[in-house]
Design a protein around this motif. Sequence first.
Motif, PDB file in Angstrom:
ATOM      1  N   THR A   2      58.535  12.962  37.694  1.00 20.38           N
ATOM      2  CA  THR A   2      57.433  13.218  38.623  1.00 20.38           C
ATOM      3  C   THR A   2      57.704  13.334  39.936  1.00 20.38           C
ATOM      4  OG1 THR A   2      56.292  11.624  36.995  1.00 20.38           O
ATOM      5  CG2 THR A   2      55.051  12.443  39.007  1.00 20.38           C
ATOM      6  N   SER A   3      57.343  14.570  40.423  1.00 19.08           N
ATOM      7  CA  SER A   3      57.512  14.715  42.069  1.00 19.08           C
ATOM      8  C   SER A   3      56.534  13.719  42.821  1.00 19.08           C
ATOM      9  CB  SER A   3      57.031  16.180  42.272  1.00 19.08           C
ATOM     10  OG  SER A   3      55.598  16.283  42.368  1.00 19.08           O
ATOM     11  N   ILE A   4      56.790  13.614  44.079  1.00 20.09           N
ATOM     12  CA  ILE A   4      56.184  12.735  44.989  1.00 20.09           C
ATOM     13  C   ILE A   4      54.880  13.524  45.371  1.00 20.09           C
ATOM     14  CG2 ILE A   4      56.139  11.824  47.380  1.00 20.09           C
ATOM     15  CD1 ILE A   4      59.117  12.168  47.276  1.00 20.09           C
ATOM     16  N   ALA A   5      54.802  14.664  45.190  1.00 19.55           N
ATOM     17  CA  ALA A   5      53.356  15.082  45.249  1.00 19.55           C
ATOM     18  C   ALA A   5      52.475  14.735  43.939  1.00 19.55           C
ATOM     19  CB  ALA A   5      53.370  16.746  45.562  1.00 19.55           C
ATOM     20  N   GLU A   6      53.115  14.962  42.935  1.00 22.58           N
ATOM     21  CA  GLU A   6      52.298  14.537  41.726  1.00 22.58           C
ATOM     22  C   GLU A   6      51.980  12.975  41.756  1.00 22.58           C
ATOM     23  OE1 GLU A   6      54.115  17.862  38.626  1.00 22.58           O
ATOM     24  OE2 GLU A   6      55.350  15.958  38.899  1.00 22.58           O
ATOM     25  N   LYS A   7      53.043  12.225  41.923  1.00 23.49           N
ATOM     26  CA  LYS A   7      52.806  11.007  42.305  1.00 23.49           C
ATOM     27  C   LYS A   7      51.507  10.491  43.213  1.00 23.49           C
ATOM     28  CE  LYS A   7      53.660   6.651  40.862  1.00 23.49           C
ATOM     29  NZ  LYS A   7      53.423   6.398  39.460  1.00 23.49           N
ATOM     30  N   LEU A   8      51.663  11.155  44.220  1.00 24.21           N
ATOM     31  CA  LEU A   8      50.343  10.907  45.188  1.00 24.21           C
ATOM     32  C   LEU A   8      48.934  11.171  44.782  1.00 24.21           C
ATOM     33  CD1 LEU A   8      52.084  12.235  48.456  1.00 24.21           C
ATOM     34  CD2 LEU A   8      51.165   9.991  48.225  1.00 24.21           C
ATOM     35  N   ALA A   9      49.014  12.477  43.946  1.00 25.82           N
ATOM     36  CA  ALA A   9      47.938  12.668  43.169  1.00 25.82           C
ATOM     37  C   ALA A   9      47.317  11.813  42.190  1.00 25.82           C
ATOM     38  CB  ALA A   9      48.009  14.381  42.595  1.00 25.82           C
ATOM     39  N   GLU A  10      48.590  11.229  41.357  1.00 22.93           N
ATOM     40  CA  GLU A  10      48.105  10.292  40.272  1.00 22.93           C
ATOM     41  C   GLU A  10      47.365   9.143  40.983  1.00 22.93           C
ATOM     42  OE1 GLU A  10      51.458   9.122  38.112  1.00 22.93           O
ATOM     43  OE2 GLU A  10      52.021  11.187  37.552  1.00 22.93           O
ATOM     44  N   LEU A  11      47.868   8.509  42.026  1.00 21.97           N
ATOM     45  CA  LEU A  11      47.169   7.335  42.958  1.00 21.97           C
ATOM     46  C   LEU A  11      45.987   8.008  43.667  1.00 21.97           C
ATOM     47  CD1 LEU A  11      50.858   6.153  44.066  1.00 21.97           C
ATOM     48  CD2 LEU A  11      49.221   5.200  42.596  1.00 21.97           C
ATOM     49  N   GLY A  12      45.482   9.114  43.618  1.00 21.10           N
ATOM     50  CA  GLY A  12      44.150   9.484  44.232  1.00 21.10           C
ATOM     51  C   GLY A  12      44.593   9.702  45.735  1.00 21.10           C
ATOM     52  N   LEU A  13      45.680  10.042  46.127  1.00 19.03           N
ATOM     53  CA  LEU A  13      46.281  10.084  47.687  1.00 19.03           C
ATOM     54  C   LEU A  13      46.543  11.509  48.004  1.00 19.03           C
ATOM     55  CD1 LEU A  13      48.317   6.642  47.716  1.00 19.03           C
ATOM     56  CD2 LEU A  13      45.894   6.984  48.618  1.00 19.03           C
ATOM     57  N   LYS A  14      46.557  11.644  49.007  1.00 17.38           N
ATOM     58  CA  LYS A  14      46.930  12.931  49.693  1.00 17.38           C
ATOM     59  C   LYS A  14      47.533  12.668  51.094  1.00 17.38           C
ATOM     60  CE  LYS A  14      44.704  17.013  51.604  1.00 17.38           C
ATOM     61  NZ  LYS A  14      43.401  17.583  51.845  1.00 17.38           N
ATOM     62  N   LEU A  15      48.428  13.526  51.435  1.00 21.16           N
ATOM     63  CA  LEU A  15      49.021  13.263  52.706  1.00 21.16           C
ATOM     64  C   LEU A  15      48.147  13.969  53.856  1.00 21.16           C
ATOM     65  CD1 LEU A  15      52.982  14.258  52.377  1.00 21.16           C
ATOM     66  CD2 LEU A  15      51.848  11.794  52.534  1.00 21.16           C
ATOM     67  N   PRO A  16      48.103  13.231  54.688  1.00 17.41           N
ATOM     68  CA  PRO A  16      47.255  14.029  55.958  1.00 17.41           C
ATOM     69  C   PRO A  16      48.213  15.050  56.812  1.00 17.41           C
ATOM     70  CG  PRO A  16      48.008  11.700  56.488  1.00 17.41           C
ATOM     71  CD  PRO A  16      48.610  11.949  55.119  1.00 17.41           C
ATOM     72  N   GLU A  17      47.630  15.647  57.837  1.00 10.59           N
ATOM     73  CA  GLU A  17      48.337  16.439  58.550  1.00 10.59           C
ATOM     74  C   GLU A  17      49.171  15.567  59.393  1.00 10.59           C
ATOM     75  OE1 GLU A  17      48.726  19.719  59.142  1.00 10.59           O
ATOM     76  OE2 GLU A  17      47.438  19.875  57.288  1.00 10.59           O
ATOM     77  N   ALA A  18      50.484  15.600  59.793  1.00 14.08           N
ATOM     78  CA  ALA A  18      51.172  14.851  60.617  1.00 14.08           C
ATOM     79  C   ALA A  18      50.595  14.529  61.982  1.00 14.08           C
ATOM     80  CB  ALA A  18      52.684  15.229  60.641  1.00 14.08           C
ATOM     81  N   PRO A  19      50.244  13.292  62.343  1.00 16.93           N
ATOM     82  CA  PRO A  19      49.556  13.145  63.585  1.00 16.93           C
ATOM     83  C   PRO A  19      50.574  13.423  64.741  1.00 16.93           C
ATOM     84  CG  PRO A  19      49.402  11.125  62.193  1.00 16.93           C
ATOM     85  CD  PRO A  19      50.492  12.088  61.519  1.00 16.93           C
ATOM     86  N   GLN A  20      50.000  14.103  65.759  1.00 20.31           N
ATOM     87  CA  GLN A  20      50.657  14.395  66.924  1.00 20.31           C
ATOM     88  C   GLN A  20      50.792  13.105  68.043  1.00 20.31           C
ATOM     89  OE1 GLN A  20      52.000  17.716  67.670  1.00 20.31           O
ATOM     90  NE2 GLN A  20      51.369  17.848  65.456  1.00 20.31           N
ATOM     91  N   PRO A  21      52.030  13.247  68.581  1.00 19.08           N
ATOM     92  CA  PRO A  21      52.126  11.896  69.597  1.00 19.08           C
ATOM     93  C   PRO A  21      51.052  11.775  70.651  1.00 19.08           C
ATOM     94  CG  PRO A  21      54.074  13.403  69.363  1.00 19.08           C
ATOM     95  CD  PRO A  21      52.837  13.975  68.758  1.00 19.08           C
ATOM     96  N   VAL A  22      50.752  10.374  70.931  1.00 26.16           N
ATOM     97  CA  VAL A  22      49.779  10.269  71.924  1.00 26.16           C
ATOM     98  C   VAL A  22      50.176   9.875  73.256  1.00 26.16           C
ATOM     99  CG1 VAL A  22      47.962   9.603  70.148  1.00 26.16           C
ATOM    100  CG2 VAL A  22      49.431   7.759  71.217  1.00 26.16           C
ATOM    101  N   ALA A  23      51.622  10.254  73.405  1.00 25.71           N
ATOM    102  CA  ALA A  23      52.499   9.718  74.818  1.00 25.71           C
ATOM    103  C   ALA A  23      53.510  10.715  74.942  1.00 25.71           C
ATOM    104  CB  ALA A  23      52.603   8.420  74.930  1.00 25.71           C
ATOM    105  N   ASN A  24      54.436  10.451  75.754  1.00 23.22           N
ATOM    106  CA  ASN A  24      55.703  11.177  75.894  1.00 23.22           C
ATOM    107  C   ASN A  24      56.787  10.639  74.943  1.00 23.22           C
ATOM    108  OD1 ASN A  24      57.503  12.819  77.109  1.00 23.22           O
ATOM    109  ND2 ASN A  24      57.938  11.573  78.706  1.00 23.22           N
TER     110      ASN A  24
END
Length: 154
Positions: A2-24
């Motif tokens: 099972t791919s990681i994407a498939e495993k996430l889907a099985e768990l009802g999860l989805k990767l969010p967009e990668a958050p941008q840094p809030v500082a330097n």
Amino acid sequence: MTSIAEKLAELGLKLPEAPQPVANYVPFLRSGDQLFVSGQIAKDASGRVLTGTLGLGVLVEEGQQAAKHCALNLLAQASTALEGDLSRIVQVLRLTGFVASAPDFTDQPKVINGASDLLVAVLGEAGRHTRSAVGVASLPLNACVEIDAIFKVR
């Protein structure tokens, strides 16, 4: 397998967009076969920061959910660093979890289990890792949990 994407889907999860840094700082750096991902605060799928202090109105179960969101954000950063190919993760080497805690709160390990359990559920044995779980007075943006990671990658 099972791919990681498939495993996430099985768990009802989805990767969010990668958050941008809030500082330097940069969200991740690669050095050889190690990928260092900067601390990810607890943001839910809508981008809302999960706030508060464990032991002062935030329950352990809520902290575990926040840690789970941190882990999804760690995977999102890793996905960006690895050009979308999370199968290049060989092992999660280390997590450092920070929990905004009341002075008498001592269940930081239970809170960070939210992230640890998610990584093992998604990555299997490659998700097992060393870690620390530390109580702190406060976190950026009043987040209740922040976690950083080191991954071994190919």
